[in-house]
Design an enzyme around this catalytic site. Structure first.
Site, mmCIF file in Angstrom:
data_model
loop_
_atom_site.group_PDB
_atom_site.id
_atom_site.type_symbol
_atom_site.label_atom_id
_atom_site.label_comp_id
_atom_site.label_asym_id
_atom_site.label_seq_id
_atom_site.Cartn_x
_atom_site.Cartn_y
_atom_site.Cartn_z
ATOM 1 N N LYS A 78 0.849 -1.199 0.000
ATOM 2 C CA LYS A 78 0.000 0.000 0.000
ATOM 3 C C LYS A 78 0.883 1.247 0.000
ATOM 4 O O LYS A 78 1.980 1.244 0.573
ATOM 5 C CB LYS A 78 -0.890 -0.059 1.248
ATOM 6 C CG LYS A 78 -2.004 0.979 1.312
ATOM 7 C CD LYS A 78 -2.899 0.698 2.521
ATOM 8 C CE LYS A 78 -3.982 1.734 2.732
ATOM 9 N NZ LYS A 78 -4.857 1.415 3.865
ATOM 10 N N SER A 153 -9.879 1.236 2.756
ATOM 11 C CA SER A 153 -9.020 2.095 1.962
ATOM 12 C C SER A 153 -7.917 1.365 1.200
ATOM 13 O O SER A 153 -7.328 1.917 0.283
ATOM 14 C CB SER A 153 -8.374 3.129 2.887
ATOM 15 O OG SER A 153 -7.509 2.472 3.809
ATOM 16 N N SER A 177 -10.036 -1.475 6.856
ATOM 17 C CA SER A 177 -9.493 -1.181 5.524
ATOM 18 C C SER A 177 -8.844 -2.347 4.808
ATOM 19 O O SER A 177 -8.471 -2.216 3.644
ATOM 20 C CB SER A 177 -8.499 -0.026 5.588
ATOM 21 O OG SER A 177 -9.205 1.176 5.470
HETATM 22 N N1 GLN Z 1 -13.426 3.224 6.280
HETATM 23 C C1 GLN Z 1 -12.540 3.572 7.340
HETATM 24 C C2 GLN Z 1 -12.431 5.057 7.411
HETATM 25 O O1 GLN Z 1 -12.804 5.667 6.480
HETATM 26 C C3 GLN Z 1 -11.265 2.916 6.996
HETATM 27 C C4 GLN Z 1 -10.121 3.336 7.785
HETATM 28 C C5 GLN Z 1 -9.001 2.387 7.652
HETATM 29 O O2 GLN Z 1 -9.129 1.231 8.067
HETATM 30 N N2 GLN Z 1 -7.879 2.860 7.167
HETATM 31 O O3 GLN Z 1 -11.985 5.616 8.361
#
Ligand code: GLN
Length: 489
Positions: A78, A153, A177
């Protein structure tokens, strides 16, 4: 011919050892698939230019017999994981040309073992989002249906594996995420115990929640990656040093040994699975619910005991998360000021440099969360919001740890829906936040959780089930995961 679709880490390792194919041959195959697919899917933001050099080093490790199970294994990482000398932008304009000056601990370990880092993958800006649509570098598409999102994400890392553009990948989790995109892309995703994998060299979102988390096509691949990466790191003050155990051999093997599964009388060697049915009363798609019930039935038929459990505070997980996380985000992102990293806009004075650089560099979602976080931490509101959320978090943790006195696992659907259409939920942030409703408890409590494919819907989109286990019981998750994989689909 290498059977890429059915390739696993162990098969690739056997292939290298028995000289069925070389590391180079395998990597070239992946590079060719990337060439064919990445323009449409946009999983990778960059394929590193030193991939073939890495491959040569890996091949040498096989020749001089220093290879490990991860040598030559193609990984995608990532865009918020630092790899020295390579760009890392966290999906943001503000870090567009930032080049990492050191290796994150996880990258250092992968390099040491001769894994191949193919490239960096697309993500929601600073990991804020559930669909990989808030990236400054375009959306990533779901390989099952390119009109749909891959989740987020870590959507790029999910699509890299689901689209056969890497064998395994790393994402990060702050709240689902990895599990949520794993769910949307038919993969296995593991969120390790907080403190099990080093966060050193990861661009932080919410420090008290973040964990590096692997994606794979099956439980075994994810287990191998986790075992390689979970060890104490003095560079991360939240890395957990476990007490020495006589049979312990580094790297740390997860928690099965540390906290044995509670053995229940008369369950016939099965496992006890707690299901908080009351949490699914609203907002879960009926097809998802039916699939979950079928999965639970299969587990029951295979000898598991299913217990109805109540988690009254966990109902407030998202509310607590959306106060704690923005508070941490507003602090973490204050370092991007136009002076120290990445984008810098000219201004008449210092305040203007800050305003112009941050105004231009951050997207809408990052700005929204900085504002929210600054507000909940501000004088006069701190007690009403931040402190209250911290208390709720403690209650959630307490009730989950309490539930594990009675059950070995807690199961839920991973997400309330299957993959949704691109563009959907973008102008309704609360609807987007609801994607994480079942992810949040594990991040808040710091426990490990695994997402596993559990079939497909009528549009051929993957369903997924999640299991949570007590702190450092990753081994138990791998055990139940393999058991679930073996049950007839
Ligand atoms: N959907 C979560 C957010 O928007 C994801 C965050 C994550 O796990 N990086 O905060």
């Amino acid at each position: 011919m290498i059977d890429i679709k059915n390739l696993t880490i162990e098969r690739a390792h056997e292939g290298f050892k028995n000289k069925k194919f070389t590391c180079k041959k395998l990597v070239q195959k992946y590079l060719q698939i990337i060439k064919e697919k990445n323009t449409e899917l946009n999983a990778y933001l960059e394929v590193y230019d030193d991939v073939l050099d890495q491959t040569e080093k890996a091949q040498k490790m096989f020749e001089n017999e220093t290879a490990t199970i991860l040598t030559g294994i193609p990984f995608a990482i990532k865009d918020n994981i630092l790899f020295e000398g390579h760009k890392a932008s966290a999906g943001s304009k503000i870090l567009e040309n930032y080049v990492a000056t050191y290796d994150s601990t996880v990258v250092k370990e992968l390099k040491k073992q001769g894994a191949i880092l193919i490239g960096r993958t697309n993500m929601d800006e600073f990991a804020m989002g559930s669909s990989t649509q808030t990236s400054a570098y375009g959306v990533t598409r779901n390989p099952y249906d390119t009109s749909r999102v891959p989740g987020g994400s870590s959507g790029g890392s999910a699509v890299a594996v689901a689209g056969d553009m890497a064998l395994v990948s790393l994402g990060t989790e702050t709240c689902g995420s990895v599990r949520q995109p794993a769910s949307f892309c038919g993969l296995v995703g593991l969120k390790p115990t907080y403190g099990a994998v080093s966060r050193n060299g990861i661009i932080a979102m919410g420090n008290s929640l973040d964990q590096v988390s692997p994606f794979g096509k099956n439980v075994k691949d994810v287990e191998i990656v986790f075992n390689a990466l979970s060890k104490y790191d003095p560079m991360d003050s939240t890395s957990i040093k476990l007490p020495p155990r006589p049979s312990d051999t580094p790297p740390y093997q997860g928690g099965g040994k540390l906290t044995p599964l509670i053995v229940k009388e008369g369950v016939g060697g099965g496992k006890t699975i707690g299901v908080p049915w009351h949490l699914f009363e609203k907002g879960v798609d009926s097809e998802v619910m039916n699939n979950f019930k079928e999965s639970i039935k299969k587990l029951e038929d295979s000898g598991c005991e299913i217990v109805d459990i109540k988690l009254p505070y966990s109902k407030y997980s998202l509310e607590a998360y959306y106060i704690i996380m923005p508070a941490e985000v507003s602090t973490n992102l204050s370092r991007f000021d136009g002076m120290r990293y990445g984008l810098s806009e000219k201004g008449e004075n210092l305040a203007e440099v800050y305003k112009k650089s941050r105004g231009k560099g951050f997207g809408q979602e990052a700005r929204r969360r900085i504002l929210l976080g600054t507000y909940v931490l501000s004088h006069g509101y701190y007690d009403a919001y931040y402190n209250k959320a911290i208390k709720v978090r403690e209650k959630i943790k307490e009730e989950i740890v309490g539930a594990f006195q009675k059950v070995d696992f807690i199961a839920t659907p991973t997400t309330p829906t299957t993959a949704f259409k691109l563009g959907e939920k973008l102008d309704d942030p609360v609807a987007m936040y609801l994607c994480d409703i079942f992810s949040a408890p594990a991040n808040l409590a710091g426990i490990p959780a695994i997402a596993l494919p559990s079939g497909k819907d009528k549009n051929n989109l993957p369903f997924s089930i999640q299991f949570m286990a007590p702190h450092f019981c990753e081994n138990s998750l791998f055990e139940i995961g393999k058991k679930f994989e073996s049950l007839k689909k």
